[in-house]
Design an enzyme around this catalytic site. Structure first.
Site, PDB file in Angstrom:
ATOM      1  N   ASP A 201      18.136 -64.744  43.895  1.00  0.00           N
ATOM      2  CA  ASP A 201      18.929 -63.542  44.167  1.00  0.00           C
ATOM      3  C   ASP A 201      18.542 -62.668  45.360  1.00  0.00           C
ATOM      4  OD1 ASP A 201      19.452 -64.667  41.758  1.00  0.00           O
ATOM      5  OD2 ASP A 201      18.864 -62.941  40.568  1.00  0.00           O
TER       6      ASP A 201
ATOM      7  N   GLU B 120       7.912 -65.111  34.016  1.00  0.00           N
ATOM      8  CA  GLU B 120       9.055 -65.487  34.853  1.00  0.00           C
ATOM      9  C   GLU B 120       8.596 -66.010  36.224  1.00  0.00           C
ATOM     10  OE1 GLU B 120      11.714 -62.222  35.449  1.00  0.00           O
ATOM     11  OE2 GLU B 120      13.347 -63.469  36.214  1.00  0.00           O
TER      12      GLU B 120
END
Ligand code: 9WN
Length: 427
Positions: free
Chosen positions: A160, A394
């Site tokens: 992103d 993550e």
């Protein structure tokens, strides 16, 4: 023995993250279904629990659009609404899904799952679904048949806030009045400095508002969308996926389809070498299709054309050199998402520097494909080490190895399934 315990821990994590028939990336941060995450989950499960892997992939069908698109998100329950934005109502797609896609890795996942499960019913169903998806992606994202498919929103790239999208963001914010963005919820549990900036969020929401004006019509989105980028990771995955879909077609005796998808793969291989590879800088870059030029920022995505095979030995050697260079992609705890040499590099911020297990997995497949076994083994070992040391986070700090972002993050279980058995590539 230690290995077996680690795999069992990974499977327990996936069990714990199962919600409404699928696995969510993280219960706290990402309480819905994401497209490429579920494909990775299925790859993890294929090793020990082929039936569960089949279920995970099939759970994606509920979100597939009539036109063939797999949306990047499927919203799970009304209760989860407040915990993630944009939510189903924000997207206004007329269904509980987002209106954009994500890296098209489902054919690759299906091939791996089929090699493990050997379930013909799964194969037939998966083939029909994935074929429709590939036809949609080809038609709506490469209407000229160049071999390169376009990403229209940074979320589609899966990376992103990668600096690849930085110039497009700046142009967008300069040309458009800053859109109103609802209060962010993503920074409630994860430190703001580990997440994209507010500017990126204005860009993300602004693009969605534009697509709503086009009523989610794929042709209008492609023509009018301000972002049209041939992302190196997305295209590397797409090329490999066409090869995998051709193999699945072959398995079903559909020789015409097999030839078609093999041709698409070949066309994309050539296009990546022509447009994304820069002979002078010896790296694959993403390509801005609107402006007709490469985006000269080095990210881990630049290694992904290796996935597709057929890369010349000298190109593979140049990439291996770059991987071993401390000023670029070499670091104690793995391969940073953005080169250390880039001004945008930031070791704690999301896709601008931290190490991700998903891109490690892809890199391992690409390196094995071009015979770089030693590098592949090193990255596999580092990945396992990261999870052992810092848990299923993550992403990770490339110099310190500490965990960053969400906790209990499902696809980090890929660390225990880096080397896919040979039969998955030899149906
Ligand atoms: C937006 C779920 C997803 C991943 C993406 C990752 C992140 C979402 C977000 O989380 O994106 O789609 O809210 O930041 O960038 O790759 O699929 O794990």
């Amino acid at each position: 023995m230690i290995r077996r315990a680690a795999i069992a821990r990974s499977l327990r994590l996936l069990d714990a993250n199962r919600v409404e028939g699928c696995i969510v990336p993280s219960r706290s941060q990402y309480p819905h279904q994401w497209f490429w995450d579920s494909c990775f989950h299925a790859i993890v499960l294929a090793g020990r629990r082929p039936a569960a892997a089949v279920r995970e992939l099939e759970s994606l069908y509920a979100g597939q659009w009539k036109n063939g698109m797999f949306p990047h998100m499927r919203f799970l329950s009304r209760g989860a609404k407040a915990r993630y934005r944009p939510n189903a109502g924000d997207w206004k797609t007329g269904r509980p899904t987002s209106g954009i896609t994500q890296p098209p890795i489902i054919a690759t996942a299906a091939r791996i799952v089929y090699a493990a499960a050997r379930d013909r019913r799964f194969l037939r169903r998966a083939y029909a679904r994935i074929r429709a998806y590939h036809l949609w992606l080809q038609k709506s994202r490469d209407p000229e048949g160049s071999g390169l498919v376009a990403v229209l929103h940074p979320w589609e790239s899966g990376m992103d806030n990668s600096p690849v999208y930085g110039a497009a963001k700046d142009r967008y914010l300069r040309d458009n009045p800053s859109p109103n963005v609802p209060p962010r919820v993503d920074t409630r549990k994860v430190r703001a400095k580990e997440r994209p900036t507010d500017d990126y969020y204005r860009f993300y929401w602004g693009l969605i508002a534009g697509f709503q004006e086009d009523d989610w019509d794929a042709r209008g989105m492609y023509r009018r969308g301000p972002v049209r980028i041939a992302d190196a990771l997305f295209n590397g995955i797409w090329t490999k996926a066409n090869e995998d879909l051709a193999a699945l077609a072959g398995e079903l005796g559909k020789s015409k389809d097999a030839a078609l998808f093999a041709r698409w793969a070949e066309r994309s291989r050539r296009a990546m070498c022509k447009f994304l590879w820069c002979p002078r800088r010896r790296f694959f870059y993403s390509y801005d299709l609107r402006r007709g030029r490469r985006i000269l920022v080095k990210t881990v995505g630049g290694f992904m054309p290796l996935l597709a095979g057929g890369v010349e030995a000298k190109i593979a050697a140049a990439l291996a050199e770059c991987l071993a260079d401390r000023r670029e992609f070499f670091s104690k705890f793995g391969v940073p998402s953005t080169s250390r040499g880039e001004a945008a590099f930031d070791p704690v911020c999301y896709w601008r520097g931290p190490v991700w297990i998903s891109t490690h997995w892809l890199l391992v497949q690409g390196l094995l494909r071009c015979g770089r076994r030693d590098e592949a083994l090193r990255i596999s070992e580092i990945s396992r080490g990261l999870v052992e040391r810092s848990g299923y986070r993550e992403y990770y700090h490339p110099f310190k190895g500490e965990g960053l972002g969400a906790h209990g993050f499902s696809w980090s279980a890929l660390a225990h399934r880096m080397i896919v058995p040979r039969e998955a590539n030899n149906l």
